[in-house]
Write a protein that holds these residues in place. Structure first.
Motif: not given
Length: 147
Positions: A82-106
């Motif tokens: 559940a944790l890894i599944h949820g983290a992977n989903g959140m990673r996808t959301i971060i990729n979708d809604y942020t531009s590559p750069g410092a904010v995305q890395k943080v």
């Protein structure tokens, strides 16, 4: 004369080398989702239907359940999947809604840190849980512990 290619013509790209992490993330989401459905419905059945329902779930119930290595591994699988599944989903959301750069890395760093901390703490709780710790005052121990 300009020629427009058919929309179904595959794009011409340079061949990629290495592991396609997005593909494996996609496969992980499907596989872990199926396993989680089975594990969670088994968990709910044993905890709510097979026994006396919600009113029977207390400290003693959990202590008795985690006395068995089978249930420790079952709950550990639910936790990790559940944790890894949820983290992977959140990673996808971060990729979708942020531009590559410092904010995305943080954001990804914070997500990774939170996931690792929760996995470590959850695993420690499951495997080091002792309902009757030695040297504890008898009045603080559950009724099923022998002082």
């Amino acid at each position: 004369m300009t020629v427009i290619e058919s929309p179904r013509t595959p794009a011409r790209r340079a061949p990629r080398r290495g592991v396609n992490l997005e593909k494996w993330g996609w496969i992980w989401m499907r596989a872990s989702g199926v396993l989680l459905v089975v594990l969670i419905f088994g968990h709910l059945y044993v905890n709510l239907v097979d026994g006396e329902g919600v009113k029977a779930i207390d400290f003693g119930f959990v202590a008795g359940k985690w006395a068995s290595p089978f249930w420790q591994v079952w709950d550990l699988l639910i936790l990790w999947l559940a944790l890894i599944h949820g983290a992977n989903g959140m990673r996808t959301i971060i990729n979708d809604y942020t531009s590559p750069g410092a904010v995305q890395k943080v954001l990804k760093g914070a997500l990774l840190l939170a996931t690792v901390v929760l996995l470590v703490l959850g695993t420690l709780v499951i495997f080091t849980f002792d309902p009757c710790p030695a040297g504890s005052p008898a009045e603080l121990l559950p009724s099923f512990c022998t002082a």
